[in-house]
Design a protein around this motif. Sequence first.
Motif, PDB file in Angstrom:
ATOM      1  N   MET A 128       8.396   9.098   7.105  1.00  0.00           N
ATOM      2  CA  MET A 128       7.749   9.140   5.795  1.00  0.00           C
ATOM      3  C   MET A 128       8.611   8.474   4.734  1.00  0.00           C
ATOM      4  N   PRO A 129       7.999   7.698   3.854  1.00  0.00           N
ATOM      5  CA  PRO A 129       8.778   7.095   2.765  1.00  0.00           C
ATOM      6  C   PRO A 129       9.315   8.179   1.837  1.00  0.00           C
ATOM      7  N   GLY A 130      10.542   8.018   1.391  1.00  0.00           N
ATOM      8  CA  GLY A 130      11.158   8.995   0.506  1.00  0.00           C
ATOM      9  C   GLY A 130      11.938  10.069   1.229  1.00  0.00           C
ATOM     10  N   SER A 131      12.041   9.948   2.551  1.00  0.00           N
ATOM     11  CA  SER A 131      12.762  10.978   3.305  1.00  0.00           C
ATOM     12  C   SER A 131      14.173  10.515   3.641  1.00  0.00           C
ATOM     13  N   THR A 132      15.110  11.445   3.506  1.00  0.00           N
ATOM     14  CA  THR A 132      16.502  11.193   3.873  1.00  0.00           C
ATOM     15  C   THR A 132      17.097  12.477   4.413  1.00  0.00           C
ATOM     16  N   GLY A 133      17.722  12.409   5.559  1.00  0.00           N
ATOM     17  CA  GLY A 133      18.450  13.542   6.110  1.00  0.00           C
ATOM     18  C   GLY A 133      17.644  14.809   6.270  1.00  0.00           C
ATOM     19  N   THR A 146       0.849  -1.189   0.000  1.00  0.00           N
ATOM     20  CA  THR A 146       0.000   0.000   0.000  1.00  0.00           C
ATOM     21  C   THR A 146       0.883   1.237   0.000  1.00  0.00           C
ATOM     22  N   SER A 147       0.322   2.303  -0.456  1.00  0.00           N
ATOM     23  CA  SER A 147       1.046   3.570  -0.452  1.00  0.00           C
ATOM     24  C   SER A 147       0.474   4.474   0.621  1.00  0.00           C
ATOM     25  N   VAL A 148       1.188   5.537   0.894  1.00  0.00           N
ATOM     26  CA  VAL A 148       0.756   6.498   1.894  1.00  0.00           C
ATOM     27  C   VAL A 148      -0.499   7.185   1.379  1.00  0.00           C
ATOM     28  N   LYS A 149      -1.511   7.239   2.216  1.00  0.00           N
ATOM     29  CA  LYS A 149      -2.774   7.850   1.815  1.00  0.00           C
ATOM     30  C   LYS A 149      -2.834   9.324   2.199  1.00  0.00           C
ATOM     31  N   LYS A 150      -2.277   9.675   3.345  1.00  0.00           N
ATOM     32  CA  LYS A 150      -2.404  11.038   3.832  1.00  0.00           C
ATOM     33  C   LYS A 150      -1.222  11.370   4.734  1.00  0.00           C
ATOM     34  N   ILE A 151      -0.635  12.527   4.505  1.00  0.00           N
ATOM     35  CA  ILE A 151       0.461  13.015   5.341  1.00  0.00           C
ATOM     36  C   ILE A 151       0.109  14.434   5.761  1.00  0.00           C
ATOM     37  N   GLU A 152       0.223  14.711   7.043  1.00  0.00           N
ATOM     38  CA  GLU A 152      -0.061  16.054   7.532  1.00  0.00           C
ATOM     39  C   GLU A 152       1.130  16.576   8.332  1.00  0.00           C
ATOM     40  N   PHE A 153       1.500  17.821   8.037  1.00  0.00           N
ATOM     41  CA  PHE A 153       2.499  18.521   8.819  1.00  0.00           C
ATOM     42  C   PHE A 153       2.266  20.000   8.621  1.00  0.00           C
TER      43      PHE A 153
END
Length: 78
Positions: free
Chosen positions: A46-51, A7-14
């Motif tokens: 979160m997927p795709g995050s680095t540093g 599954t992929s991320v459905k919702k991200i809040e910040f």
Amino acid sequence: MLGIFKTSVKKIEFSVKHIRQVRIERKMFGSELVLQGSSLRIFRNMPGSTGGDLRIKINRQSQLAAQNLIEGITAAKR
């Protein structure tokens, strides 16, 4: 029965206040929307995050929407 569901991320809040910089990086085979967080912990899960950066691949059709998002984030931070 064995099943694996991807599954992929459905919702991200910040909050916008947690974003230090936002930009589009154009590469040879596509572009990425790069969000730089104000600390390393903002995008840690979160997927795709680095540093402290969150990188989101965008296709050619979504580049205008990404540019509008950048302008909206920049205006909200002023």
